[in-house]
Design a protein around this motif. Structure first.
Motif: not given
Length: 260
Positions: A100-114, A216-225
């Motif tokens: 999945e692409y363009s997921v929300s931050a909430a959904l991304f953080l809720a996923k059990a694994r990368g 995981r969120y910070v490491a994601d290519v789409g996080s902007g971090k």
């Protein structure tokens, strides 16, 4: 999109979809780009799905599916990691999932694994298929399960984004899952050992899981971090890979990243 599963039916696939399938015991997932006509382009280690040259190969290779000879697919060249396979060979008996692409931050953080979704925005399907076919012809560099793997390949095809660190690039979402999970779990285990009540055990576990998800969120290519995420044309990427030169230029504030 689903919170617990990204499972999809074959009939719903469209050219340009980033698909994957978990291998035995969910140790890792193999990723690729569906290009239509029951074909998938994916990145391998000389035709093999995984391989690190380290002790972890025992776990990864033992979870690899047994390949049944296929009369449709062309055997992979020994020196070329990007291959095209029929969907059956790609899945190797596994279940089909769509990344999945363009997921929300909430959904991304809720996923059990990368290795299942990203905050990054996908390019149009025709761009995705064109990148995959170009890399099928010219390659995607040397396969490395930690730095340049099948998930990195699929995400690049979808977005044109790669992670650059000097001349090294890559590291997809399933790498933090394989490595980061145990590392994050260790402090929780230690805290549990010195905790005398259920409340303390729960706090330790929740804290470890939260830390893992945030990392995981910070490491994601789409996080902007991440300042080392750049968008590179496929022609430029393959040219620099072929010469061994790949260097990121730090852009002015507010400007998009580029590569020279």
């Amino acid at each position: 999109m689903g919170l617990l599963s990204n499972r999809v039916a074959r009939e719903s696939l469209k050219p340009g979809d980033h698909i994957y399938s978990w291998r035995t015991a969910y140790i890792y997932a193999h990723h690729g780009i569906y290009i239509g006509d029951d074909k998938v382009i994916h990145f391998t280690r000389q035709g093999q799905e995984v391989g690190t040259g380290t002790f972890i190969d025992f776990l990864l290779v033992s979870s690899s599916p047994t390949q049944v000879p296929c009369t449709t697919c062309t055997p992979a060249e020994e020196d070329h990691g990007v291959v095209v396979s029929c969907l059956n060979c790609f899945l190797s008996g596994g279940i089909l999932y769509r990344f999945e692409y363009s997921v929300s931050a909430a959904l991304f953080l809720a996923k059990a694994r990368g290795g299942t979704c990203t905050l990054a925005v996908s390019d149009p399907p025709e761009f995705v298929v064109a990148r995959a076919k170009y890399l099928l012809e010219y390659g995607f560099g040397c396969y490395n399960v930690f730095k340049n793997n099948c998930e990195d390949f699929a995400i690049y095809c979808k977005t044109g984004l790669i992670v650059l660190d000097n001349v090294a690039f890559g590291q997809g979402g399933q790498v933090p899952s394989i490595i980061g999970g145990p590392l994050v779990a260790a402090p929780a285990t230690l805290l549990t050992l010195v905790t005398t009540n259920i409340y303390g055990m729960a706090v330790a576990t929740v804290s470890a899981v939260a830390t893992y998800c945030v990392n995981r969120y910070v490491a994601d290519v789409g996080s902007g971090k991440r300042r080392n995420v750049v968008k590179v044309s496929v022609e430029d990427l393959t040219r620099k890979l072929s010469t061994g030169l790949l260097q990121a230029i730090e852009p002015p504030p507010g400007a998009p990243h580029s590569v020279s």
